[in-house]
Design an enzyme around this catalytic site. Sequence first.
Site, mmCIF file in Angstrom:
data_model
loop_
_atom_site.group_PDB
_atom_site.id
_atom_site.type_symbol
_atom_site.label_atom_id
_atom_site.label_comp_id
_atom_site.label_asym_id
_atom_site.label_seq_id
_atom_site.Cartn_x
_atom_site.Cartn_y
_atom_site.Cartn_z
ATOM 1 N N LYS A 71 0.806 -1.233 0.000
ATOM 2 C CA LYS A 71 0.000 0.000 0.000
ATOM 3 C C LYS A 71 0.839 1.283 0.000
ATOM 4 O O LYS A 71 0.460 2.269 -0.626
ATOM 5 C CB LYS A 71 -0.924 0.018 1.225
ATOM 6 C CG LYS A 71 -2.043 -1.012 1.192
ATOM 7 C CD LYS A 71 -2.942 -0.833 2.409
ATOM 8 C CE LYS A 71 -3.987 -1.916 2.511
ATOM 9 N NZ LYS A 71 -4.904 -1.698 3.653
ATOM 10 N N ASP A 108 -9.830 2.794 2.901
ATOM 11 C CA ASP A 108 -9.923 2.189 4.237
ATOM 12 C C ASP A 108 -10.627 3.131 5.220
ATOM 13 O O ASP A 108 -11.450 2.702 6.028
ATOM 14 C CB ASP A 108 -8.529 1.843 4.778
ATOM 15 C CG ASP A 108 -7.960 0.575 4.146
ATOM 16 O OD1 ASP A 108 -8.752 -0.284 3.717
ATOM 17 O OD2 ASP A 108 -6.730 0.451 4.087
HETATM 18 P P1 NDP Z 1 0.899 -2.029 11.220
HETATM 19 O O1 NDP Z 1 1.955 -3.073 11.300
HETATM 20 O O2 NDP Z 1 1.065 -0.877 10.303
HETATM 21 O O3 NDP Z 1 0.657 -1.411 12.706
HETATM 22 C C1 NDP Z 1 0.534 -2.267 13.831
HETATM 23 C C2 NDP Z 1 0.228 -1.439 15.073
HETATM 24 O O4 NDP Z 1 0.016 -2.355 16.168
HETATM 25 C C3 NDP Z 1 1.381 -0.517 15.489
HETATM 26 O O5 NDP Z 1 0.845 0.641 16.067
HETATM 27 C C4 NDP Z 1 2.105 -1.367 16.539
HETATM 28 O O6 NDP Z 1 2.828 -0.583 17.473
HETATM 29 C C5 NDP Z 1 0.930 -2.033 17.224
HETATM 30 N N1 NDP Z 1 1.323 -3.266 17.906
HETATM 31 C C6 NDP Z 1 1.707 -4.434 17.347
HETATM 32 N N2 NDP Z 1 1.991 -5.340 18.314
HETATM 33 C C7 NDP Z 1 1.797 -4.714 19.506
HETATM 34 C C8 NDP Z 1 1.938 -5.122 20.857
HETATM 35 N N3 NDP Z 1 2.353 -6.362 21.190
HETATM 36 N N4 NDP Z 1 1.654 -4.229 21.842
HETATM 37 C C9 NDP Z 1 1.233 -2.973 21.512
HETATM 38 N N5 NDP Z 1 1.086 -2.532 20.241
HETATM 39 C C10 NDP Z 1 1.364 -3.390 19.243
HETATM 40 O O7 NDP Z 1 -0.441 -2.842 10.903
HETATM 41 P P2 NDP Z 1 -1.792 -2.254 10.243
HETATM 42 O O8 NDP Z 1 -2.060 -0.918 10.814
HETATM 43 O O9 NDP Z 1 -1.732 -2.410 8.778
HETATM 44 O O10 NDP Z 1 -2.863 -3.341 10.760
HETATM 45 C C11 NDP Z 1 -3.237 -3.412 12.141
HETATM 46 C C12 NDP Z 1 -4.430 -4.328 12.288
HETATM 47 O O11 NDP Z 1 -5.531 -3.781 11.592
HETATM 48 C C13 NDP Z 1 -4.231 -5.734 11.709
HETATM 49 O O12 NDP Z 1 -4.781 -6.661 12.612
HETATM 50 C C14 NDP Z 1 -5.004 -5.706 10.420
HETATM 51 O O13 NDP Z 1 -5.507 -6.984 10.064
HETATM 52 C C15 NDP Z 1 -6.145 -4.768 10.778
HETATM 53 N N6 NDP Z 1 -6.738 -4.095 9.622
HETATM 54 C C16 NDP Z 1 -8.095 -4.189 9.442
HETATM 55 C C17 NDP Z 1 -8.695 -3.549 8.385
HETATM 56 C C18 NDP Z 1 -10.165 -3.685 8.195
HETATM 57 O O14 NDP Z 1 -10.649 -3.420 7.084
HETATM 58 N N7 NDP Z 1 -10.927 -4.036 9.213
HETATM 59 C C19 NDP Z 1 -7.917 -2.750 7.412
HETATM 60 C C20 NDP Z 1 -6.507 -2.671 7.717
HETATM 61 C C21 NDP Z 1 -5.959 -3.346 8.789
HETATM 62 P P3 NDP Z 1 4.368 -0.145 17.182
HETATM 63 O O15 NDP Z 1 4.296 1.114 16.373
HETATM 64 O O16 NDP Z 1 4.931 0.062 18.539
HETATM 65 O O17 NDP Z 1 5.004 -1.290 16.451
#
Ligand code: NDP
Length: 281
Positions: A71, A108
């Site tokens: 993306k 999105d």
């Molecule tokens: P990214 O990898 O871009 O971001 C992940 C986020 O989760 C970051 O803020 C990260 O924090 C945080 N995170 C991950 N692990 C932990 C943890 N153990 N403790 C605290 N924070 C954590 O992923 P996306 O934003 O692309 O996707 C996130 C979720 O959203 C996924 O589950 C995805 O499937 C879902 N999603 C759903 C959509 C829908 O249409 N419903 C569309 C897009 C995504 P840090 O910055 O510290 O790493």
Amino acid sequence: MTLSGKARVAGIIGWPVAHSLSMRLHGFWLDRFGIDGVYAPFPVRPGGLEQALRALPLLGIAGVNLTVPHKVQAMTVLDRVDDLTRRIGAANTIIVAEDGALEGRNTDGYGFIESLKAAAADWSAKGGPAVILGAGGAARAVIVALQDAGVPCIRIANRTLSTAQGLADELGPDIEAIAWDQRAAGLGDAALLVNTTSLGLTGQPALDIALDDLPPGALVTDVVYAPLRTPLLEAAAARGNVTVDGLGMLLHQGRPGFAAWFGRDPEVTDALRAHVLAGAG
Ligand code: NDP
């Protein structure tokens, strides 16, 4: 249905892509309208994105969705990008224009707002502050959409504070970054709580947040949709908050692309939800 020689072709580019629910989503609508068209999975490695996108007009493909990991990189290839997509910094929908140009959109955030409107008719963006957990790709789309919808103030709590601060600096001034261990501190006057982290996803730890200060009228939503009822949504519902699951966002984000590629404006219905969920395994 059997395709004719004039069939419209669209699909989704990702790596991996086999797990995507988008084939079930668009396939349902294609069947529903009886359209002479197909929506196909295109597995493309990260290094192959530009070549794959440049091939779309040559192959007569109407457009594609993009999923992980493409993306953000797509933004460097696209010929035209609207302002909202530029602010989000990522595209999930590409439309091949009549002149062969690649037009990029991010739907999105649109899907997120539409899913809230559909599930919680009396929610108003202007009703109060929003607390966003997470600062990744999903958070960027949600935040920009909430700003455009008129949310007065947004608080972002993220495990890596500097990422949240970077988002606040870039997209503010109505955004405040909060340390992860302070994530419950901003809930007292919140009208909306959104989990955009992957916490709560099947195989991941549950999201741990004390909801005691959250007003009973606040809406709670999770972008995670596997499972549909995440621990956060269960906890919020148990104390009386209205909750919205993440599947609606996925379904609604597909509508603009489908309309552009296949010429019909599709609906999100209970039958569609059930059909897509049946493929979620
Ligand atoms: P990214 O990898 O871009 O971001 C992940 C986020 O989760 C970051 O803020 C990260 O924090 C945080 N995170 C991950 N692990 C932990 C943890 N153990 N403790 C605290 N924070 C954590 O992923 P996306 O934003 O692309 O996707 C996130 C979720 O959203 C996924 O589950 C995805 O499937 C879902 N999603 C759903 C959509 C829908 O249409 N419903 C569309 C897009 C995504 P840090 O910055 O510290 O790493």
